[in-house]
Design a protein around this motif. Structure first.
Motif, mmCIF file in Angstrom:
data_model
loop_
_atom_site.group_PDB
_atom_site.id
_atom_site.type_symbol
_atom_site.label_atom_id
_atom_site.label_comp_id
_atom_site.label_asym_id
_atom_site.label_seq_id
_atom_site.Cartn_x
_atom_site.Cartn_y
_atom_site.Cartn_z
ATOM 1 N N ALA A 7 0.833 -1.206 0.000
ATOM 2 C CA ALA A 7 0.000 0.000 0.000
ATOM 3 C C ALA A 7 0.866 1.255 0.000
ATOM 4 O O ALA A 7 0.560 2.232 -0.700
ATOM 5 N N ALA A 8 1.949 1.243 0.793
ATOM 6 C CA ALA A 8 2.845 2.402 0.838
ATOM 7 C C ALA A 8 3.499 2.637 -0.520
ATOM 8 O O ALA A 8 3.575 3.774 -1.006
ATOM 9 N N THR B 120 -12.420 0.848 3.062
ATOM 10 C CA THR B 120 -11.985 -0.545 3.118
ATOM 11 C C THR B 120 -11.619 -0.981 1.706
ATOM 12 O O THR B 120 -12.075 -0.368 0.722
ATOM 13 N N PRO B 121 -10.809 -2.028 1.565
ATOM 14 C CA PRO B 121 -10.476 -2.496 0.209
ATOM 15 C C PRO B 121 -11.721 -2.806 -0.628
ATOM 16 O O PRO B 121 -11.740 -2.559 -1.837
ATOM 17 N N ALA B 122 -12.769 -3.321 0.017
ATOM 18 C CA ALA B 122 -13.980 -3.696 -0.715
ATOM 19 C C ALA B 122 -14.742 -2.490 -1.258
ATOM 20 O O ALA B 122 -15.503 -2.610 -2.226
ATOM 21 N N PRO C 21 -16.485 1.766 -5.427
ATOM 22 C CA PRO C 21 -17.635 2.667 -5.265
ATOM 23 C C PRO C 21 -17.285 4.008 -4.641
ATOM 24 O O PRO C 21 -17.819 5.038 -5.049
ATOM 25 N N LEU C 22 -16.372 4.026 -3.660
ATOM 26 C CA LEU C 22 -15.990 5.304 -3.046
ATOM 27 C C LEU C 22 -15.260 6.196 -4.038
ATOM 28 O O LEU C 22 -15.458 7.412 -4.060
ATOM 29 N N VAL D 140 -6.310 3.946 -6.634
ATOM 30 C CA VAL D 140 -5.173 3.375 -5.903
ATOM 31 C C VAL D 140 -5.009 4.045 -4.541
ATOM 32 O O VAL D 140 -4.751 3.391 -3.527
ATOM 33 N N GLN D 141 -5.187 5.377 -4.500
ATOM 34 C CA GLN D 141 -5.101 6.088 -3.227
ATOM 35 C C GLN D 141 -6.150 5.580 -2.240
ATOM 36 O O GLN D 141 -5.858 5.362 -1.061
ATOM 37 N N THR D 142 -7.380 5.395 -2.713
ATOM 38 C CA THR D 142 -8.455 4.923 -1.841
ATOM 39 C C THR D 142 -8.141 3.536 -1.300
ATOM 40 O O THR D 142 -8.325 3.262 -0.110
#
Length: 298
Positions: free
Chosen positions: A14-15, A175-177, A181-182, A228-230
């Motif tokens: 993630a980093a 969350t990854p899921a 949508p976000l 990717v940021q989310t």
């Protein structure tokens, strides 16, 4: 929607993903600056974010049917927060020097650990705080060539605070899921806000070769980068995410030097080195967002 504990390998991934996002952002400075000589800011941002939302929907057409109300509400709030921050940043930029504006808006890296502690009532991670302050000093070396506190700086400081709120909220409640949508709801919200503002005097579309640059800024630097940021912020603590995100001006300086032949002064090099040191502090021991304890049932 609460973030879940993450293993060390995923934290490191993630980093690194967030570092890649800042590299994309850093590559856009010269392109955006040139394109904005032929498009207004609100026209550019409105069309860009609406286009990016369309890209996300095309990749995951079923995300609307599977989206719950909490995800929709959070996405709208995050999108509005980011849109207002961007508006304040551009308004502030019209009233202050670009170098000073770049420093002030990057102060989200210092605000984030304190806002996280105040809003979420979590202890401040000393390691992350040291990295945040080091990165802030680095950006100051890179950007500041004098200082005068006026309305433009104060407006930009408010934008930085809103960016910090956005970072804290993303790390806490994504969350990854919910990454797709976000991302879609945020982009759509920002696109609608800026397009409505732009429509007051008519919206100007890109022309000719500008579509190539606009497509990169829309698909890669908006849709892919925010997705990717989310996802990355669903795994990383907000303070560490803020330190990694402030790598953007370092990448901008690098691309300016390597691609466009811009001069790389001593102050820029020193500031970039401090930001890189802060990044290494984060990468050496990445941590996830705080997680609320789950109730234990007998």
């Amino acid at each position: 929607m609460q973030a879940t504990p993450t293993d060390r390998r995923t934290l490191t991934t993630a980093a690194l993903a967030l570092i890649a996002v800042t590299a994309i952002w850093g590559s856009t400075f010269s392109m955006s600056k040139d394109l904005l000589t032929r498009m207004s800011v609100t026209d550019f941002l409105g069309l860009r974010f609406l286009g990016a939302a369309t890209v996300i929907l095309a990749v995951r057409p079923g995300l609307v049917r599977r989206m719950d109300r909490r995800c929709l509400d959070l996405g709208i709030r995050l999108g509005l927060c980011y849109a207002v921050a961007q508006l304040l940043q551009f308004v502030g930029l019209q009233r202050t020097a670009a170098t000073v504006s770049a420093f002030v808006v990057s102060m989200y890296v210092v605000f984030t650990p304190f806002l996280s502690a105040a809003l979420l009532r979590t202890p401040i991670d000393r390691r992350a705080l040291i990295a945040s302050v080091t990165a802030g000093v680095g950006v100051a070396f890179m950007s500041l060539r004098g200082w005068a506190l006026g309305p433009g700086e104060l407006i930009t400081l408010l934008a930085a605070a809103l960016y910090a709120v956005h970072i804290v909220a993303m790390s806490r409640w994504t969350t990854p899921a919910t990454a797709f949508p976000l991302t879609f709801v945020q982009l759509l919200t920002m696109g609608v806000v800026f397009t409505l503002i732009a429509s007051v005097d008519g919206v100007t579309f890109p022309h000719g070769r500008d579509w190539v640059v606009f497509s990169y800024l829309t698909v890669v630097a908006a849709a892919v980068a925010l997705l990717v940021q989310t996802w990355a912020q669903a795994h990383l603590g907000s303070s560490q995410a803020a330190v990694l995100m402030v790598l953007e001006p370092v990448w901008a300086a690098f691309f300016g030097f390597a691609v466009f032949g811009e001069a790389l002064g001593v102050r820029t090099a020193m500031g970039g080195a401090l930001v890189l040191i802060a990044m290494l502090v984060v990468i050496s021991r990445p941590t996830g967002p705080p997680v609320e304890p789950q109730p234990v049932h007998p």
